[in-house]
Design a protein around this motif. Structure first.
Motif, PDB file in Angstrom:
ATOM      1  N   TYR A 231      61.359  53.336 -18.854  1.00 12.31           N
ATOM      2  CA  TYR A 231      61.808  53.799 -17.652  1.00 12.31           C
ATOM      3  C   TYR A 231      62.507  55.282 -17.882  1.00 12.31           C
ATOM      4  O   TYR A 231      62.680  55.923 -16.899  1.00 12.31           O
ATOM      5  N   ILE A 232      63.344  55.211 -18.769  1.00 10.97           N
ATOM      6  CA  ILE A 232      64.087  56.413 -19.204  1.00 10.97           C
ATOM      7  C   ILE A 232      63.963  56.761 -20.630  1.00 10.97           C
ATOM      8  O   ILE A 232      63.679  55.957 -21.321  1.00 10.97           O
TER       9      ILE A 232
ATOM     10  N   TYR B  33      69.479  62.145 -19.334  1.00 12.33           N
ATOM     11  CA  TYR B  33      68.324  61.438 -19.285  1.00 12.33           C
ATOM     12  C   TYR B  33      67.062  62.225 -18.583  1.00 12.33           C
ATOM     13  O   TYR B  33      67.208  62.557 -17.424  1.00 12.33           O
TER      14      TYR B  33
ATOM     15  N   TRP C 253      63.787  60.784 -16.400  1.00 10.86           N
ATOM     16  CA  TRP C 253      63.295  59.493 -15.463  1.00 10.86           C
ATOM     17  C   TRP C 253      61.656  59.552 -15.638  1.00 10.86           C
ATOM     18  O   TRP C 253      60.986  60.462 -15.139  1.00 10.86           O
TER      19      TRP C 253
ATOM     20  N   GLY D 156      60.674  54.590 -14.064  1.00 11.15           N
ATOM     21  CA  GLY D 156      62.154  54.768 -13.825  1.00 11.15           C
ATOM     22  C   GLY D 156      62.388  55.766 -12.579  1.00 11.15           C
ATOM     23  O   GLY D 156      62.975  55.507 -11.732  1.00 11.15           O
ATOM     24  N   HIS D 157      61.450  56.595 -12.407  1.00 12.52           N
ATOM     25  CA  HIS D 157      61.503  57.495 -11.286  1.00 12.52           C
ATOM     26  C   HIS D 157      60.900  57.018  -9.959  1.00 12.52           C
ATOM     27  O   HIS D 157      61.840  56.965  -8.736  1.00 12.52           O
TER      28      HIS D 157
ATOM     29  N   LEU E 137      64.205  54.903  -8.885  1.00 11.92           N
ATOM     30  CA  LEU E 137      65.299  55.758  -8.513  1.00 11.92           C
ATOM     31  C   LEU E 137      64.912  56.188  -6.711  1.00 11.92           C
ATOM     32  O   LEU E 137      65.846  56.220  -6.124  1.00 11.92           O
TER      33      LEU E 137
ATOM     34  N   SER F  29      71.707  57.019  -9.073  1.00 15.81           N
ATOM     35  CA  SER F  29      71.346  56.564 -10.641  1.00 15.81           C
ATOM     36  C   SER F  29      72.137  55.427 -11.219  1.00 15.81           C
ATOM     37  O   SER F  29      71.589  54.668 -12.078  1.00 15.81           O
TER      38      SER F  29
END
Length: 572
Positions: A31-32, A40, A42, A46-47, A50, A450
């Motif tokens: 994810y990151i 980090y 993303w 992960g993005h 978020l 985040s």
RNA sequence: CGGGGAGUGGCGCAGUGGUAGCGCACCUGCUUUGGGGGCAGGCGGUCGGGGGUUCAAAUCCCCCCUCCCCGACCA
């Protein structure tokens, strides 16, 4: 999304630099990725998470009447100098200069910019109130970034700022944000409490930190499980015991000195004299406007410096450190008693006056000596009583008396009633009905978007990986095809393709594992990635016309008829 | 900033003066197919950077950088 095309690489091993579960799992699940300390990237999965958190916050902010805008990340240093906060932040700010040597800073927050912006547009009571918010990357050059996304140097924050004509208006705006925050964190699946925080230098009367309960949290906070009392440890108080008058009961003997060589600590003395630490009286030296003061608390308790400050409101209070003792060799560090003649101010916890029958064991004002039977009212007096101790688990709640709990929390949001500090400094004024000028009254409200992602992972994961709440999962469904190499393989593949298309057509967001991988790899990745629902289509199931469904959170499995699964999943 | 530890292939690690290795990942082939399979072959590393000692340095010395942990700090 087809996994064969997804930009993703999961790791079989934990990254060696990850200390906490959220960091470890978000990296392992792809994810990151770390770019530098506290910074980090993303990656696509992960993005998506978020953006989900961001959208929840956006919906609640809009519903609360706030308006979204976007402020710059690069801010002129001059603006910060006008409020004096360039110095207050100091090295915490990332600074840069342009080719003309003009100073800029990467936004650590945006009070200055938003206040200057509002000052430039609005100037009438008719314009107010107004509440403006943004999602913006924030930069703080932390002394020690750590715990992955929990304390990073670059982070996504939702920051909102309210402008009202007066305090009453501010309180209305504040309540709207306070209520919206409850809805945001509930929707994100967090266990949280708003806690009353110590009013910082910013000023303002009311100040709440929204704490997600988590063992890895960096802040202690106090809360009552019986009523709604909750507070930062610095601000927390307990129900104070009622003092009893001197003379209730027989008087103990006169103070008796005891030789206690090389025992400056409470614990050692208590053992040496065979008493409990709670029977000892701790006398903590402090400086108040150049005078020496003593804070008196039971030996098993700690002095809360903030409480001491409140008790001596208006005066400058500072606990003595080693340098102070070095400067006063006549003060017997570790052996100070409440009757120490050098002290001009004595503040005691109310417990100190409670009649114990035997008095206190405390310092004798001479090195290597303590006394027994020190009695309040007879052997020493105090100037005032105040709730001085740091609250611990089990103390009675100040509102309802039930036992308090002290837990660790992650600060995922905060709300401040700012007042007029920024509007005065930056000229955000308005004209009232009678033509008089007043500074606008401000509030500010932050959510670490985040950081919320990391806090949610801390609460929602297991040994196998992530277990996203439905509201935040990158995809609602993880579809695994297990075609194998048998004769049925093409059929399974075709059926899985068809199911994937049908689910998407029904509006379901689905991650489709169409990779040419063994079942074990697919199962392990699906658990690691943590979508709420897994659908498994294999040759055996296809032959019987069923798909296996697994709930990631509970681990429960059942079978759903292939021709009914789209309806079941999409709820249509 | 003080204290402690670590930098070797994308990830995890071994290698204490003498030809840079292992597992995972990645590529090729065969095999296997309901919980990170097996066999064979392969790609990929100026050993964080610079300087020094030495016939010879990942390894020893000096300087610097980066990263991690504890602390202080933290709207």
């Amino acid at each position: 999304m087809r996994m064969s095309r997804l930009f993703l690489r999961t790791l079989r091993d934990d990254p060696s630099d990850a200390e906490v579960d959220s960091h470890r799992l978000l990296v392992r699940a792809g994810y990151i990725r770390k770019v530098a300390a506290g910074i980090y990237s993303w990656l696509p999965l992960g993005h998506r998470v978020l953006r989900r958190v961001e959208q929840i916050v956006r919906e609640e902010m809009d519903a609360a009447g706030a308006q979204e805008l976007l402020l710059p990340i690069i801010q002129p240093l001059e603006l910060w100098q006008r409020t004096g906060r360039d110095k207050a932040y100091g090295p915490l700010m990332f600074k840069l200069t342009d080719r003309k040597e003009t100073g800029f800073a990467l936004a650590p927050t945006a009070e200055e910019v938003i206040t200057a912006t509002v000052a430039g547009e609005y100037g009438s009571y008719r314009d107010l109130p107004v509440n403006l918010y943004q999602f913006g990357w924030k930069y703080r050059d932390e002394l020690r970034p750590r715990f992955g996304l929990l304390r990073s140097r670059e982070f996504l924050m939702k920051d909102a700022y309210s402008f009202d004509a007066d305090i009453e208006g501010l309180k209305v705006s504040y309540k709207q944000m306070y209520d919206a925050y409850h809805r945001v964190f509930e929707r994100c699946g967090l266990s949280f409490r708003p806690v009353e925080a110590q009013a910082g230098e910013i000023g303002g009367d009311v100040n709440h930190e929204f704490m997600a309960v988590a063992a890895v949290g960096e802040d202690d906070f106090v809360w009552c499980r019986n009523c709604d009392y909750a507070a930062n440890v610095e601000a927390a108080v307990r129900a104070a015991p009622a003092p009893t008058a001197v003379g209730d009961g027989p008087q103990p003997d006169a103070m008796a000195p005891e030789h206690t060589p090389d025992l400056p600590g409470i614990k050692g003395v208590a053992e040496f004299l065979s008493v409990e630490p709670g029977q000892m009286l701790k006398c903590i030296a402090f400086d108040v406007d150049g005078e020496m003061g003593l804070a008196l608390v039971p030996g098993d308790r700690e002095v809360n410096p903030y409480a001491l400050n409140r008790a001596l409101a208006g005066r400058k209070v500072r606990l003595w450190d080693d340098a102070d003792f070095d400067a006063h060799p006549d003060v017997p560090k570790g052996y100070i008693g409440p009757h120490f003649p050098g002290a001009t101010v004595r503040v005691a916890d109310p417990v100190v006056a409670v009649y114990t029958g035997d008095g206190w064991v405390t310092g004798a004002n001479t090195v290597d000596h303590h006394v027994r039977h020190a009695l309040f009212g007879r052997d020493f007096e105090v100037d005032s009583f105040a709730d001085l101790v740091t609250v611990v688990t089990g103390d009675p709640c100040p509102r309802c008396g039930a036992p308090l709990s002290v837990d660790r929390g992650i600060e995922v949001g905060h709300t401040f009633q700012l007042g007029t500090k920024y509007s005065v400094a930056l000229g955000a004024e308005y004209t009232d009905e009678k033509g008089a000028q007043h500074p606008m009254v401000m509030g500010c409200y932050g959510i670490g978007v985040s950081r919320v992602v990391a806090a949610v992972v801390e609460e929602h994961h297991d040994d196998s990986g992530l277990t996203w709440p439905a509201a935040l999962a990158p995809f609602a469904v993880h579809l695994l095809s297990l075609p194998g190499k048998g004769e049925a393989a093409p059929e399974v593949r075709a059926a899985a393709d068809r199911l994937y298309d049908e689910l998407r057509a029904a509006g379901v967001e689905v991650l489709y594992d169409d990779r040419d991988q063994s079942p074990g790899v697919k199962f392990a990745d699906a658990d690691l990635l943590g979508m709420p629902t897994q659908l498994v289509l294999g040759a055996k199931g296809l032959a019987r016309g069923v798909v296996e469904r697994k709930d990631r959170g509970s681990g429960e499995r059942d079978e759903v008829a292939l021709d009914a699964v789209v309806g079941v999943i999409s709820g249509s």
